[in-house]
Structures are given as C-alpha cells and as structure tokens.
Design an enzyme around this catalytic site. Structure first.
Site, short mmCIF file in Angstrom:
data_model
loop_
_atom_site.label_atom_id
_atom_site.label_comp_id
_atom_site.label_asym_id
_atom_site.label_seq_id
_atom_site.Cartn_x
_atom_site.Cartn_y
_atom_site.Cartn_z
CD GLU A 58 5.36 -7.12 7.53
OE1 GLU A 58 5.05 -6.54 6.49
OE2 GLU A 58 4.60 -7.87 8.14
CD GLU A 117 2.53 -6.51 11.79
OE1 GLU A 117 1.89 -6.86 10.77
OE2 GLU A 117 3.31 -5.55 11.79
C1 BGP Z 1 1.73 -6.17 7.63
C2 BGP Z 1 2.22 -4.79 7.99
C3 BGP Z 1 1.19 -3.92 8.64
C4 BGP Z 1 -0.25 -4.16 8.22
C5 BGP Z 1 -0.58 -5.63 7.98
C6 BGP Z 1 -1.93 -5.87 7.34
O1 BGP Z 1 2.44 -6.65 6.55
O2 BGP Z 1 3.33 -4.82 8.86
O3 BGP Z 1 1.63 -2.59 8.46
O4 BGP Z 1 -0.61 -3.36 7.18
O5 BGP Z 1 0.41 -6.24 7.20
O6 BGP Z 1 -1.90 -5.76 5.94
P1 BGP Z 1 -3.10 -5.19 5.08
O7 BGP Z 1 -3.59 -3.98 5.79
O8 BGP Z 1 -2.55 -4.89 3.74
O9 BGP Z 1 -4.15 -6.23 5.02
#
Ligand code: BGP
Length: 460
Positions: A166, A365
C-alpha cells in the site's frame, strides 16, 4: 463443496513487521518513524499504546508458525523491518536480524508454508526519514541497497517478493491527511513521494531480476478501492474517474503497465503539480513491471460530483475533484465503520483481467476489524460468525471471478492474529487468533476453525 478453488490456491494470512514483531528496541533494531513518533506524541495513539511489544512475534514466531500449520495455511506474508535488518537504513547488516528472519523462513518452509516477503510496510527507518524519506532520491538508492541485501540473504529460499505494501498510505497519511509521521500536508510533496516510491519499486524489481540466484516472482501490494459513482450522470462519472486516477491508477498503472495514466498526468499538469523526474525514469518504469500483484481490498469508494467548488486558493487536494457519497442502505461493518461490499472484489478482478492483461494476482489482504471483540466470547472462545460471513461473502465473488477466467491465485486474510495497527493500536481486532495484550496468549477464534476447513477442502 459448492465453491471450489483452483488446485494449489494459496490460503494464508498477512502481517507486517511493526504490527506483530514487537522487540522494537531489541536485537539491534534501529528506530523507525513509528518508534520515534510514538515517543514524541503518545497521545495520538489509541489508548496511548505504542509499537514496542505488539504481538511479540519476535519471540513467539515458532509457536505462531505451528498455529498457521494447524489452521491449514499454505502461504504466509510478513514484512522485513528495514530498520531491523539495516539499523539506520544504510550500512552494515544486523546479524541478529538475519538470524531472526532466517529462523522464521526456515520454520515456515519446514512446516510447508511458503513465505511471502514484503520489503516495506510503512516503516521508514528514522535516519532515512531525516534525510527526506521518499522525497529523497538518495533514500530511494538506500532502499534499493536494502532490497538487494534481502534478496541475497533470503532469496535462495524465498520465491515471492513484494517491494511495497500500500504505497499510497504513507502518501495519504504522511503528506496529505496527517495520520502518519512526518505529518506534512502538502500535495506537491505528496505527489513527489508517490512518484519516488514507484521509482524505488521499479529499481528494486530491476535489481531482483539482475541477481542471478533468484528465479522467484516479484510484485507489489496495492490497496484497490473501486470507485463507484452515485449515478450515471456525467458529473458523477467524472468524479469517480478522478478518484480512480488518484487512488488506484496512480500506482496500479505504473506497476502493471509501466506508465502513469495520461488522465492523471493531464490533471496534475493543469494544476501545476507534476513531480520532479530524472532522465531514464520512463524506461525504468516501462521495463520493470511486476510479475504478481497483491490486492488488498477492504471497502469501495463511493463518490459524487462536488457540491461546492473548492477554494482555488486553498491547498490542492485530490478531494477537489469529488465528494464522498454515502449510499443509502449500504452495508456497514458497524464494528469498524467501513462499508462491506463483497462484489468489489469481483469488480477489481474483472478490471485486472480486462485492462491489465489478466496479471497473476491474489487477495493479499481482506478482513474485518472489530472493536471490543471480547464481547463475542462464549465459553472462552470468540464466536466471530460475522467474520466467517465476511470471508464467505468475499470468497463467493472471488470464486465467480475465477470461474470467468480471472487470474486470482490465493486469499490472505488480514490477519493471522490480532495486531497493533498504527494510530489505532489495538482498537480493531482482525485475527484468526486473539492476542491477550498482557500475557500475549493466543487463542483461536471460531474463524480459525472455519479457515482450516476451507483450506483443507480448497473451498467451502
Ligand atoms: C491495511 C494495512 C494494514 C492494516 C489494515 C487494517 O491498510 O495494510 O497494515 O492495518 O489496513 O487497518 P486498520 O487497522 O486501520 O483497521
């Protein structure tokens, strides 16, 4: 099994160094921007919890990998902490870090879980940030040296590499919307950061391909957010297109097609925000596109035409070109505040098939964050049926995309276990396993048993 996946489909999960390793000041690791920023402004982090210990994977990796095996993982993505491998970002490699990552890789391979390594997950070494971070071409070169070290150290066993996770997030967080260090709000600088990251990625890919022991694949992981217009009205379509250019195609096009989209260049040029480039950049990007694309998908973007014209004297922002649109009746993850739109995963895949040469890709993810998840404990276990439904909903659409010829190779949940998440710290829980913040004890949630069955049957 109603939804069957292709043979050899990758079942696993994704993590990142800062979010799971802990041991932030151990094992010779240097400071990164998160360690630093937390020290400066702990009150900006949820519950004032910082990244010092997180889920303590640094010490507990062996048992965690056994747990991955237990729930049927065939692949696992983690990141190397640049500041751990090369404290300070440049100079000598830290032998303790080499030993740690070697142990993790060997343990995964022993358990027949393929390691996927990402080189950069938001965690710039502090010294590199002080040199200008991604605004600096010198830092780009140090990053490439770091990447080369990693390929040489681990490339004999690791066959799936990613240059960035990202890359747009440090741009948005650090240079536009003030939710990452260095807390700058300046579109010109943001655009330079975005541009230089793609140069860094292409250079790392080039380096990977020129080191002879590596016959693996290299790619990038992008968070793609399909942009849906409020209506078919030309003004709404235009807004959605601008949003897509800024938030998706700004990285997707150079990564996969080797060039920035013309529409984006025209937009930036019109407003006087073209980044500084160097001779040779164009061919560098062109010749070093990715082998494999990781797609992080959480939620779509819904947009509409701007209701009020932006102040032309105010700072240039992507939001000049669209307003967010809250579609009535949209399904929400009420525990995190994000929209759930399962079909988005299918739309992304179809777009990759039709416009990006059906590049080999996978869901790197996807996941559901839940606040105060302990409230779902029954008989000692978190009964996360909402997460199971979430996963099923997305897998159905992914399956349909595959049936229609999309080149999707796997599915990774965010995340293996609950982890520390940037400013939100431990607010939203994502894991197949819960983590007790005091004792670091892990416990499988109901979804861990679900994914085990899915992986074993290669479908559900
Ligand atoms: C994505 C990232 C992760 C993780 C996930 C969840 O954008 O790659 O690192 O953090 O989001 O986001 P959050 O924990 O802010 O809900």
């Amino acid at each position: 099994v109603k939804y069957k996946f292709p043979e050899g489909f990758w079942w696993g999960s994704a993590t990142s160094a800062t979010q799971i390793e802990g041991a932030a000041h151990e094992g010779g690791k240097g400071m990164n921007i998160w360690d630093y920023w937390y020290k400066q402004e702990p009150n900006r982090f949820f519950d004032e919890v910082g990244p010092e210990t997180t889920s303590d994977f640094y010490h507990l990796y062996k048992d965690d990998i056994a747990r991955m095996k237990e729930i049927g993982h065939t692949t696992f993505r983690f990141s190397i902490s640049w500041a751990r491998l090369i404290p300070g970002g440049s100079g000598d490699v830290n032998e303790e870090a080499v030993s740690f990552y070697n142990r993790v890789i060997d343990e995964l391979i022993d358990q027949e879980i393929e390691p996927f390594i990402n080189l950069f997950h938001f965690d710039m070494p502090l010294e590199m940030q002080e040199m200008g971070g991604w605004e600096s071409r010198e830092v780009v070169e140090y990053y490439v040296t770091y990447a080369k070290q990693a390929f040489n150290l681990f490339g004999d066993r690791v066959k799936k590499w990613f240059t960035f996770n990202e890359p747009i997030v440090p741009v948005e967080g650090g240079y536009l919307y003030d939710f990452h260090y260095p807390n700058v709000v300046d579109a010109s600088r943001a655009i330079q950061v975005a541009y230089n990251t793609m140069i860094a990625s292409a250079k790392a890919i080039k380096t990977f391909r020129s080191t002879d022991i590596h016959e693996g694949q290299i790619g990038i992981i992008l968070n793609l957010t399909p942009s849906y217009p409020r209506s078919e009205h030309p003004a709404d379509l235009k807004a959605a297109n601008a949003c897509d250019l800024f938030f998706n195609r700004s990285f997707l096009d150079p990564a996969v097609l080797g060039k920035f989209p013309q529409g984006l260049i025209a937009l930036l040029e019109e407003h006087g925000h073209l980044p500084e480039t160097k001779e040779g950049d164009e061919s560098l990007l062109n010749e070093n596109t990715v082998d494999l694309l990781g797609v992080n998908y959480y939620q779509p973007r819904r947009v509409k035409a701007k209701e009020h014209l932006p102040n032309p004297y105010g700072p240039f922002m992507p939001d000049w070109f669209f307003d967010p649109y809250e579609m009535p009746g949209r399904k929400m993850n009420k525990y995190r505040g994000w929209e759930i739109y399962e079909k988005g995963i299918y739309d992304i895949m179809v777009n990759l098939k039709e416009n990006y040469g059906n590049i080999p890709s996978f869901i790197s993810e996807n996941g559901m964050g839940v606040q105060d998840e302990e409230r779902f404990i029954e008989d000692g276990r978190i009964e996360d049926d909402y997460r199971i439904d979430f996963i099923k909903g997305h897998l159905r659409w992914l399956n349909k995309a595959i049936q229609e010829g999309c080149n999707a190779k796997g599915y990774h949940l965010w995340s293996f276990m609950d982890n520390w998440s940037w400013m939100n710290a431990y607010k939203n829980r994502y894991g197949f396993f819960s983590v007790d913040l005091e004792t670091k004890e892990r416990k499988p949630k109901k979804s861990a048993y679900f994914i085990k069955e899915v992986a074993e049957k290669n479908g559900f």
